[in-house]
Scaffold this active site. Structure first.
Site, mmCIF file in Angstrom:
data_model
loop_
_atom_site.group_PDB
_atom_site.id
_atom_site.type_symbol
_atom_site.label_atom_id
_atom_site.label_comp_id
_atom_site.label_asym_id
_atom_site.label_seq_id
_atom_site.Cartn_x
_atom_site.Cartn_y
_atom_site.Cartn_z
ATOM 1 N N GLY A 188 41.452 42.451 53.785
ATOM 2 C CA GLY A 188 40.854 43.902 54.155
ATOM 3 C C GLY A 188 40.324 43.717 55.613
ATOM 4 C CB SER A 189 41.745 44.150 58.350
ATOM 5 O OG SER A 189 42.714 44.491 57.791
ATOM 6 N NE ARG A 190 36.393 50.217 62.224
ATOM 7 C CZ ARG A 190 35.189 50.814 62.074
ATOM 8 N NH1 ARG A 190 34.449 50.552 61.251
ATOM 9 N NH2 ARG A 190 34.713 51.491 63.145
#
Length: 218
Positions: A186-188
């Protein structure tokens, strides 16, 4: 299904672990139902990780005046803000949050040249939090577009992501059909765009990397 090279090492190690785990369980556990349950759960887990590193085959149309989504995910921020690392002025921030089920390849959003790259150590807070843009482990990539405009892209690690892979050294050509990097789990990704950019996405909208138009230059 094609797999991204960022996952080769992890998948080989994980496969070895699954084989060893199930070998031990079938040798030492004399209840067939329990041993088969471990087998099924471990195989499902391995397939989920394989799916995470999938490499989709996409047709990408290059356009020097268009800013394409650098990642699959959901738009969580569209706002005017101060960019303090490189530009030190007001910019339009557009942020895409990627959950563990999204493709985690990052594409260059524009065509041009990489003018600046920097890796920052940091925390692993939830990537959807605003503070993650300045406190989490991250990279900063600045691209000078062919039309003379300059934009910044920031890869941000999340609570589960423990490694950011970047393919954007200074002086490298940036192309919308090339990979800028990969963030594991999960990341951005944040984009900082010039004021006056014609934004064509909305909050909550899902994006497809290299396909969704984030905006166009005026």
């Amino acid at each position: 299904m094609t797999l991204h090279k960022a996952g080769y090492s992890l998948l080989i190690k994980l496969l070895a672990g699954v084989v060893v785990l199930n070998g031990i369980s079938f040798y030492f556990i004399h209840t067939p139902a329990t041993a088969y349950t471990i087998l099924i759960v471990s195989v499902i887990f391995y397939l989920l990780v394989v799916n995470f590193f999938r490499f989709p085959n996409r047709q990408i149309s290059l356009d020097d005046n268009t800013i394409l989504a650098p990642a699959d995910g959901k738009i969580v921020v569209i706002e005017e803000t101060e960019e303090t690392e490189y530009f030190k002025d007001r910019r339009i921030q557009v942020s895409i949050f990627m959950n563990i089920f999204n493709v985690h390849i990052n594409w260059f959003p524009v065509n041009g040249i990489v003018r600046y790259f920097k890796y920052h150590k940091g925390k692993f807070s939830a990537a959807y939090l605003p503070k993650s843009s300045t406190e989490n482990e991250r990279t900063t990539i600045v691209m000078e577009c062919k039309n003379g405009q300059t934009i910044l892209m920031r890869q941000i690690a999340g609570a589960m992501a423990k490694r950011i892979v970047s393919y954007a050294p200074e002086g490298e050509e940036a192309r919308q059909d090339k990979h800028a990097g990969f963030i594991k789990l999960g990341s951005r990704v944040d984009l900082y765009l010039p004021l006056g950019t014609n934004i064509q996405v909305k909050l909550g909208q899902k994006t497809t990397g290299s396909q969704t138009v984030i905006g166009t230059f005026n």
